[in-house]
Design a protein around this motif. Structure first.
Motif, PDB file in Angstrom:
ATOM      1  N   ASP A   1      47.345  36.751  49.985  1.00  0.00           N
ATOM      2  CA  ASP A   1      46.879  37.022  51.273  1.00  0.00           C
ATOM      3  C   ASP A   1      46.903  36.084  52.386  1.00  0.00           C
ATOM      4  OD1 ASP A   1      46.662  39.923  50.341  1.00  0.00           O
ATOM      5  OD2 ASP A   1      44.349  39.771  50.454  1.00  0.00           O
TER       6      ASP A   1
ATOM      7  N   GLU B   1      37.923  41.207  52.521  1.00  0.00           N
ATOM      8  CA  GLU B   1      38.345  40.618  51.012  1.00  0.00           C
ATOM      9  C   GLU B   1      39.635  39.746  50.973  1.00  0.00           C
ATOM     10  OE1 GLU B   1      39.031  41.546  46.469  1.00  0.00           O
ATOM     11  OE2 GLU B   1      37.633  42.926  47.538  1.00  0.00           O
ATOM     12  N   LEU B   2      40.081  38.932  50.779  1.00  0.00           N
ATOM     13  CA  LEU B   2      41.157  38.131  50.534  1.00  0.00           C
ATOM     14  C   LEU B   2      41.515  37.888  49.082  1.00  0.00           C
ATOM     15  CD1 LEU B   2      40.968  35.101  53.109  1.00  0.00           C
ATOM     16  CD2 LEU B   2      42.250  37.138  53.505  1.00  0.00           C
ATOM     17  N   ARG B   3      42.760  38.298  48.489  1.00  0.00           N
ATOM     18  CA  ARG B   3      43.287  38.342  47.340  1.00  0.00           C
ATOM     19  C   ARG B   3      44.415  37.504  47.199  1.00  0.00           C
ATOM     20  NH1 ARG B   3      42.521  44.290  44.914  1.00  0.00           N
ATOM     21  NH2 ARG B   3      40.835  44.809  46.043  1.00  0.00           N
ATOM     22  N   PRO B   4      44.835  37.059  46.118  1.00  0.00           N
ATOM     23  CA  PRO B   4      45.876  36.022  46.007  1.00  0.00           C
ATOM     24  C   PRO B   4      47.053  36.445  46.553  1.00  0.00           C
ATOM     25  CG  PRO B   4      44.666  36.188  43.759  1.00  0.00           C
ATOM     26  CD  PRO B   4      44.064  37.514  44.848  1.00  0.00           C
TER      27      PRO B   4
ATOM     28  N   ALA C   1      37.904  29.010  43.245  1.00  0.00           N
ATOM     29  CA  ALA C   1      38.812  29.502  44.201  1.00  0.00           C
ATOM     30  C   ALA C   1      39.385  28.493  45.082  1.00  0.00           C
ATOM     31  CB  ALA C   1      38.302  30.713  45.283  1.00  0.00           C
TER      32      ALA C   1
ATOM     33  N   ASN D   1      33.105  32.466  48.677  1.00  0.00           N
ATOM     34  CA  ASN D   1      33.781  32.845  47.472  1.00  0.00           C
ATOM     35  C   ASN D   1      32.208  33.566  46.757  1.00  0.00           C
ATOM     36  OD1 ASN D   1      34.408  33.278  44.788  1.00  0.00           O
ATOM     37  ND2 ASN D   1      35.021  30.925  44.470  1.00  0.00           N
TER      38      ASN D   1
ATOM     39  N   THR E   1      32.180  34.932  43.880  1.00  0.00           N
ATOM     40  CA  THR E   1      32.276  35.104  42.602  1.00  0.00           C
ATOM     41  C   THR E   1      31.799  33.958  41.890  1.00  0.00           C
ATOM     42  OG1 THR E   1      34.622  34.415  42.282  1.00  0.00           O
ATOM     43  CG2 THR E   1      34.135  36.805  42.944  1.00  0.00           C
TER      44      THR E   1
ATOM     45  N   GLU F   1      36.084  35.879  50.353  1.00  0.00           N
ATOM     46  CA  GLU F   1      35.758  36.805  51.706  1.00  0.00           C
ATOM     47  C   GLU F   1      35.872  35.841  53.011  1.00  0.00           C
ATOM     48  OE1 GLU F   1      32.545  39.758  49.757  1.00  0.00           O
ATOM     49  OE2 GLU F   1      31.724  38.232  51.008  1.00  0.00           O
TER      50      GLU F   1
ATOM     51  N   GLU G   1      33.960  32.452  39.756  1.00  0.00           N
ATOM     52  CA  GLU G   1      35.338  31.601  39.539  1.00  0.00           C
ATOM     53  C   GLU G   1      35.796  30.786  40.446  1.00  0.00           C
ATOM     54  OE1 GLU G   1      37.208  32.544  36.645  1.00  0.00           O
ATOM     55  OE2 GLU G   1      35.156  33.442  36.201  1.00  0.00           O
TER      56      GLU G   1
END
Length: 62
Positions: free
Chosen positions: A16, A11-14, A36, A30, A32, A2, A34
């Motif tokens: 972006d 939100e930033l996704r792979p 990043a 982050n 999550t 984020e 997971e």
């Protein structure tokens, strides 16, 4: 990931990309469990003011 630029969060996704104008307030997080990774490109001489009021210059910005 984020990112928030001057209080506007997205939100930033792979794959972006995000731009933070000079002088803006930027945060990244982050939310999550997971791992990043993120690629940062900046001009030489960048300094950042941290939440506690101190400032820093990342070694990669010199």
């Amino acid at each position: 990931m984020e990112k928030s630029v001057d209080g506007e969060t997205a939100e930033l996704r792979p794959g972006d990309a995000a731009v933070a104008p000079a002088g803006s307030a930027l945060t990244v997080a982050n939310p999550t469990d997971e791992p990043a990774r993120m690629w940062v490109t900046t001009r030489a001489g960048l300094t950042a003011e941290l939440a506690d009021g101190s400032s820093m210059a990342p070694p990669w910005a010199n």
